[in-house]
Design a protein around this motif. Sequence first.
Motif, PDB file in Angstrom:
ATOM      1  N   LEU A 270       0.812  -1.212   0.000  1.00 53.72           N
ATOM      2  CA  LEU A 270       0.000   0.000   0.000  1.00 53.72           C
ATOM      3  C   LEU A 270       0.852   1.272   0.000  1.00 53.72           C
ATOM      4  O   LEU A 270       0.575   2.207  -0.758  1.00 53.72           O
ATOM      5  N   TYR A 271       1.904   1.300   0.829  1.00 50.12           N
ATOM      6  CA  TYR A 271       2.586   2.558   1.124  1.00 50.12           C
ATOM      7  C   TYR A 271       4.024   2.629   0.623  1.00 50.12           C
ATOM      8  O   TYR A 271       4.592   3.706   0.631  1.00 50.12           O
ATOM      9  N   ASP A 272       4.643   1.533   0.253  1.00 45.25           N
ATOM     10  CA  ASP A 272       6.021   1.569  -0.232  1.00 45.25           C
ATOM     11  C   ASP A 272       6.004   1.625  -1.757  1.00 45.25           C
ATOM     12  O   ASP A 272       5.615   0.653  -2.417  1.00 45.25           O
ATOM     13  N   PRO A 273       6.410   2.758  -2.366  1.00 44.32           N
ATOM     14  CA  PRO A 273       6.284   2.862  -3.838  1.00 44.32           C
ATOM     15  C   PRO A 273       7.207   1.905  -4.582  1.00 44.32           C
ATOM     16  O   PRO A 273       6.855   1.405  -5.646  1.00 44.32           O
ATOM     17  N   VAL A 274       8.407   1.626  -4.025  1.00 44.99           N
ATOM     18  CA  VAL A 274       9.352   0.749  -4.729  1.00 44.99           C
ATOM     19  C   VAL A 274       8.827  -0.675  -4.769  1.00 44.99           C
ATOM     20  O   VAL A 274       8.743  -1.326  -5.826  1.00 44.99           O
ATOM     21  N   ILE A 275       8.436  -1.198  -3.595  1.00 42.29           N
ATOM     22  CA  ILE A 275       7.929  -2.577  -3.527  1.00 42.29           C
ATOM     23  C   ILE A 275       6.630  -2.707  -4.313  1.00 42.29           C
ATOM     24  O   ILE A 275       6.401  -3.699  -5.014  1.00 42.29           O
ATOM     25  N   SER A 276       5.757  -1.708  -4.223  1.00 43.68           N
ATOM     26  CA  SER A 276       4.484  -1.762  -4.951  1.00 43.68           C
ATOM     27  C   SER A 276       4.712  -1.790  -6.461  1.00 43.68           C
ATOM     28  O   SER A 276       4.076  -2.568  -7.180  1.00 43.68           O
ATOM     29  N   LYS A 277       5.662  -0.984  -6.928  1.00 39.64           N
ATOM     30  CA  LYS A 277       5.933  -0.952  -8.371  1.00 39.64           C
ATOM     31  C   LYS A 277       6.498  -2.277  -8.856  1.00 39.64           C
ATOM     32  O   LYS A 277       6.064  -2.831  -9.881  1.00 39.64           O
ATOM     33  N   LEU A 278       7.473  -2.824  -8.106  1.00 33.90           N
ATOM     34  CA  LEU A 278       8.060  -4.104  -8.509  1.00 33.90           C
ATOM     35  C   LEU A 278       7.043  -5.242  -8.453  1.00 33.90           C
ATOM     36  O   LEU A 278       7.011  -6.122  -9.321  1.00 33.90           O
ATOM     37  N   ALA A 279       6.195  -5.239  -7.429  1.00 36.49           N
ATOM     38  CA  ALA A 279       5.177  -6.289  -7.309  1.00 36.49           C
ATOM     39  C   ALA A 279       4.166  -6.209  -8.453  1.00 36.49           C
ATOM     40  O   ALA A 279       3.767  -7.240  -9.001  1.00 36.49           O
ATOM     41  N   CYS A 280       3.766  -4.996  -8.819  1.00 40.74           N
ATOM     42  CA  CYS A 280       2.823  -4.849  -9.939  1.00 40.74           C
ATOM     43  C   CYS A 280       3.439  -5.320 -11.250  1.00 40.74           C
ATOM     44  O   CYS A 280       2.776  -5.985 -12.058  1.00 40.74           O
ATOM     45  N   GLN A 281       4.715  -5.003 -11.471  1.00 42.11           N
ATOM     46  CA  GLN A 281       5.379  -5.478 -12.684  1.00 42.11           C
ATOM     47  C   GLN A 281       5.455  -6.992 -12.727  1.00 42.11           C
ATOM     48  O   GLN A 281       5.245  -7.617 -13.770  1.00 42.11           O
ATOM     49  N   ALA A 282       5.764  -7.612 -11.570  1.00 44.07           N
ATOM     50  CA  ALA A 282       5.846  -9.081 -11.532  1.00 44.07           C
ATOM     51  C   ALA A 282       4.486  -9.724 -11.739  1.00 44.07           C
ATOM     52  O   ALA A 282       4.368 -10.762 -12.404  1.00 44.07           O
ATOM     53  N   MET A 283       3.428  -9.120 -11.180  1.00 45.79           N
ATOM     54  CA  MET A 283       2.088  -9.690 -11.342  1.00 45.79           C
ATOM     55  C   MET A 283       1.594  -9.560 -12.782  1.00 45.79           C
ATOM     56  O   MET A 283       0.857 -10.422 -13.260  1.00 45.79           O
ATOM     57  N   ARG A 284       1.999  -8.487 -13.474  1.00 50.98           N
ATOM     58  CA  ARG A 284       1.590  -8.343 -14.881  1.00 50.98           C
ATOM     59  C   ARG A 284       2.227  -9.397 -15.766  1.00 50.98           C
ATOM     60  O   ARG A 284       1.701  -9.721 -16.826  1.00 50.98           O
ATOM     61  N   GLN A 285       3.370  -9.945 -15.355  1.00 46.77           N
ATOM     62  CA  GLN A 285       4.064 -10.944 -16.160  1.00 46.77           C
ATOM     63  C   GLN A 285       3.540 -12.360 -15.945  1.00 46.77           C
ATOM     64  O   GLN A 285       4.048 -13.297 -16.552  1.00 46.77           O
TER      65      GLN A 285
END
Length: 475
Positions: free
Chosen positions: A192-207
Amino acid sequence: MTGGTGRTAQRGRSGPDSQGLLDSSLMASGTASRSEDEESLAGQKRASSQALGTIPKRRSSSRFIKRKKFDDELVESSLAKSSTRVKGASGGESGRCSGSEPSSSEKKKVSKAPSTPVPPSPAPTPGLTKRVKKSKQPLQVTKDLGRWKPADDLLLINAVLQTNDLTSVHLGVKFSCRFTLREVQERWYALLYDPVISKLACQAMRQLHPEAIAAIQSKALFSKAEEQLLSKVGSTSQPTLETFQDLLHRHPDAFYLARTAKALQAHWQLMKQYYLLEDQTVQPLPKGDQVLNFSDAEDLIDDSKLKDMRDEVLEHELTVADRRQKREIRQLEQELHKWQVLVDSITGMSSPDFDNQTLAVLRGRMVRYLMRSREITLGRATKDNQIDVDLSLEGPAWKISRKQGVIKLKNNGDFFIANEGRRPIYIDGRPVLCGSKWRLSNNSVVEIASLRFVFLINQDLIALIRAEAAKITPQ
């Protein structure tokens, strides 16, 4: 005359010699003066270099070797380069000014030169620390992402959106690793609040592959609204897939997008098993002497039976008895065609064919038992104890009592089972304790010590028995 001529001759002879001596002395003095001037200039240069503190150039090989520099070497080299750059500039100016008096513009340059090398000395260290910090951050993120797979993140997000409760998510979702409740909470807050982890997690989920995403979405927890709609389906009804498909069409907003009629039917069956439907009520425990509290049950335990004393003589006797029993089993297997047995192997799930003598059938996974008398005993057969239905033929029966229960047929056509063993018998999920009895109906599930059977009744024969009982009753 002779004396005068002699002196003149001597004077004439000594003229060229004295001239040569004079020339040689002048050349020697010139070279000496030049050497003195060179020495004075070299001394002045050495003095100026010592005053400025220039470092003499170190001899090094022309061959270049590539290797990584350590942190301290990076700092020293950067400091050395900056100092040599500044000192070289100031040395050149002093070299120009040593021969003659400096002009006004040169004086300004010389006065400005010492002020420049002071600030660069502490400058490289913050840049180095920043580089080190930036290089460490991605390592921590990748390590965290290595434990939390993209499938786990998608499961977590779907479950939280369905239940809005992290405790329910921790208890109900099966992740790839066993995470604690604190780890689940920290991961959710990081997403929710960490932009780095959130961005990396979203990229991994899109793959993720679409099939993997569909499989993850099918495992989403059921929300309270979904369970409330499912609980309205009656427990006594026999719902089909069309019933749940119609429920999906009537409430598309309430159900999750990946729900299917088959998934709804499976969850409804679970809710029925745990008495969570609206028309179901949990039956209270029976009151009376049958219910034992913990202290009473502890008093009944024989402590001598709990001690595991190893006796070699007993083990030898048990081994011999085991061999003897195996020999008898082999003999019985060879004589099976000579004996009429009431146990037949089940080859499929089709309903058994009842004959005129079979009242009911107790069907298990491996064998089925035919009930041809009004009363049969269930249990574990031994050499000294012979019973009608030996449950050890179905599976492991070491937890079953030698006489576990009795099934009786009443005159009105009702079947009852009475528990006479130590362990309870479960009829359709309801426990029947020792000394109690319960009515058996058609397709009742009988569970005895992890062995499950289905009780099937010969409806035609029981109808004849009830008709005869009704004729006898008025007389």
